[in-house]
Motif scaffolding. Sequence first.
Motif, PDB file in Angstrom:
ATOM      1  N   ARG A   1      18.538   3.800  11.253  1.00  0.00           N
ATOM      2  CA  ARG A   1      17.136   3.591  11.596  1.00  0.00           C
ATOM      3  C   ARG A   1      16.380   4.907  11.494  1.00  0.00           C
ATOM      4  O   ARG A   1      16.965   5.987  11.549  1.00  0.00           O
TER       5      ARG A   1
ATOM      6  N   ARG B   1       6.202   1.997   8.549  1.00  0.00           N
ATOM      7  CA  ARG B   1       6.616   0.617   8.306  1.00  0.00           C
ATOM      8  C   ARG B   1       7.262   0.573   6.922  1.00  0.00           C
ATOM      9  O   ARG B   1       6.612   0.823   5.913  1.00  0.00           O
ATOM     10  N   HIS B   2       8.540   0.227   6.901  1.00  0.00           N
ATOM     11  CA  HIS B   2       9.239   0.169   5.617  1.00  0.00           C
ATOM     12  C   HIS B   2       8.771  -1.011   4.774  1.00  0.00           C
ATOM     13  O   HIS B   2       8.872  -0.969   3.540  1.00  0.00           O
ATOM     14  N   TYR B   3       8.274  -2.051   5.416  1.00  0.00           N
ATOM     15  CA  TYR B   3       7.884  -3.255   4.686  1.00  0.00           C
ATOM     16  C   TYR B   3       6.484  -3.683   5.136  1.00  0.00           C
ATOM     17  O   TYR B   3       6.322  -4.690   5.842  1.00  0.00           O
TER      18      TYR B   3
ATOM     19  N   GLN C   1      10.965  -3.240  10.667  1.00  0.00           N
ATOM     20  CA  GLN C   1      10.092  -2.257  10.018  1.00  0.00           C
ATOM     21  C   GLN C   1      10.638  -0.835  10.108  1.00  0.00           C
ATOM     22  O   GLN C   1      10.255   0.029   9.323  1.00  0.00           O
ATOM     23  N   SER C   2      11.509  -0.564  11.036  1.00  0.00           N
ATOM     24  CA  SER C   2      12.084   0.773  11.168  1.00  0.00           C
ATOM     25  C   SER C   2      13.473   0.874  10.558  1.00  0.00           C
ATOM     26  O   SER C   2      14.148   1.887  10.711  1.00  0.00           O
TER      27      SER C   2
ATOM     28  N   PRO D   1      15.449   1.015   7.158  1.00  0.00           N
ATOM     29  CA  PRO D   1      15.328   1.146   5.702  1.00  0.00           C
ATOM     30  C   PRO D   1      16.327   0.297   4.935  1.00  0.00           C
ATOM     31  O   PRO D   1      16.166   0.075   3.736  1.00  0.00           O
TER      32      PRO D   1
ATOM     33  N   GLN E   1      19.669   2.271  -1.921  1.00  0.00           N
ATOM     34  CA  GLN E   1      18.884   2.395  -0.699  1.00  0.00           C
ATOM     35  C   GLN E   1      17.614   3.220  -0.892  1.00  0.00           C
ATOM     36  O   GLN E   1      16.731   3.191  -0.062  1.00  0.00           O
TER      37      GLN E   1
ATOM     38  N   ARG F   1      11.715   2.474  -2.272  1.00  0.00           N
ATOM     39  CA  ARG F   1      10.935   1.890  -1.187  1.00  0.00           C
ATOM     40  C   ARG F   1       9.621   1.326  -1.688  1.00  0.00           C
ATOM     41  O   ARG F   1       8.774   0.950  -0.904  1.00  0.00           O
TER      42      ARG F   1
ATOM     43  N   ASP G   1      10.961  -6.955   0.767  1.00  0.00           N
ATOM     44  CA  ASP G   1      10.254  -5.795   0.235  1.00  0.00           C
ATOM     45  C   ASP G   1       9.472  -6.123  -1.032  1.00  0.00           C
ATOM     46  O   ASP G   1       9.040  -5.221  -1.753  1.00  0.00           O
TER      47      ASP G   1
END
Length: 617
Positions: A29, A35-37, A373-374, A376, A420, A423, A520
């Motif tokens: 995390r 916000r990743h998404y 959201q936290s 990845p 990974q 993004r 995503d």
Amino acid sequence: MAAGVFKSFMRDFFAVKYDDQQSDPQSERIDGNGRHYPNCSSDVWLRSCEREIVDPIEGHVSGHIPLWITGSLLRNGPGSWKVGDMTFGHLFDCSALLHRFAIKNGRVTYQNRFVDTETLRKNRAAQRIVVTEFGTAAVPDPCHSIFDRFAAIFRADSGTDNSMISIYPFGDQYYTFTETPFMHRINPCTLATEARICTTDFVGVVNHTSHPHVLPSGTVYNLGTTMTRSGPAYTILCFPHGQHMFEDAHVVATLPCRWKLHPGYMHTFGLTDHYFVIVEQPLSVSLTEYVKAQVQGQNLSACLKWFEDRPTLFHLIDRSSGKLVQTYESEAFFYLHIINCFELDGHVVVDICCYRNPEMINCMYLEAISNMQSNPNYASLFRGRPLRFVLPLGTVPASSPGKRKVLVRSFSLAGLSPPQARRTMKHSASQYEDITYMSTNGRQETPAEEGLKRYEKAEDNPINLVTLEGSEAEAYRVTNGIFLRPEMLCNWGCETPRIYYEQHMGKNYRYFYAISSDVDAENPGTLIKVDVWNKTCLTWCEENVYPSEPIFVPVPEPKSEDDGVILASMVVGGLNDRYVGLIVLCAKTMTELGRCDFHTNGPVPKCLHGWFAPNAL
């Protein structure tokens, strides 16, 4: 027998045990400031219905809803995370909530209602969770000793009857399903719960899938698990159409599970003109862990074990004789839904929404959804693609499961585990580069160099046994049978797939419809139409709108497979949790024809599966 039990014990000891603490995708995390998404609103899965809408309410129609659409779109899914001051731990635990969109003369009404299960009544009476669910352990009852809990293992009615997954017709009646042996008859017009059925009372299974198959004749088939003298076995159940479908139910086929202490996790199965198709993935339910969980009061997900180095098996069972015809192997993968199966030119084609492993189950824990959201890694853990496996018929006899070679990890399905680092939110070829890259679609390694090196080859220069015109799927003869390698049907994550079921279930087909499972993507709330002949897609989406499973409804006299409409319920992300709507799309073009918007007296959760009942008005 003793040797088989010992082998199962050893598998149990060395398997990858799935529990929410060890495998929770929150293991990596960031600090939560970003916000990743940003395009994905996970709150649509976190809502709880506070007040039922028993009496139908009228909505506001915009656009045009075709007048020929007459009937009720029935939906089922998670209704409430809460019991008193307690909260369920997993999406699959939430109390079942029914939704109904009644359509007539271009107008639509909406209502919802909880399935009146024994579990719901017990929880409400105690104002706490007193029945153990998939991801939530019940509060221990001080009046029950460890012996009481052990004795409960052998009572069919001791587990949850929270039938919150799907809805299927049995004759002119409708039933809600889950993966326990319980189903509930509901009134399709009022959503009232009218009766509870325990399948164990009629055919002796300990559970059955959430997705039976309904034939045009009205006869229903389902896949269950039963205990025999030689160990657990999969059973195909037949419910003949008539006045006494449950009383006349019987077993038409039985297949021993490959491991005596680890029956496979089954959510669905396949059906063609001549075969039942059982896809046995290496996600199993450990019987030893199940006994331990019952005695120690653990949640049911603690019983799941993933054998990552074991193959997925495809069993073909003759529908006439009930006998195993042939078993095929592929690399290990996880799945919930089979899109369709059919026979064509000496092959059986099986289309499945596949995942590299079962991590997506852990993504549906309350904590995982809340902290998405936290995280990845969340999108990659949920990554899946629709794959086509082609099974050549008449190639080798069925082999003994006990003599199969050990399958080691390889990379022909590794495309389902993405890098990974990326993004970007754009749904582009560059984003999904290598994510869904199948070796059958251009990877440099040859089959002998890559996918077959884990087997003792039967031939020095293996020949692809798939001769189906236009197919890129592969099948190769190895010493112990046939090894399958799939082709990809589209470069979208697809879930809750639906087809023109009444005409094409078990038969050659061209189109399926699904919701996107790519959190995503540029718009995670995308509806997808896939042309499996041309491997092309059409989509519909709208910002911050999250539709559920798309259901195809044909026009009265359809002239093509996609001559009809798509019906889907929808909610919106963010603070407007009291909105629910019905979207109507042209199935040919995936363009909007009309919609109906409702503003309710409380939050409306997103639903899972459903059925269109044409006469339920």
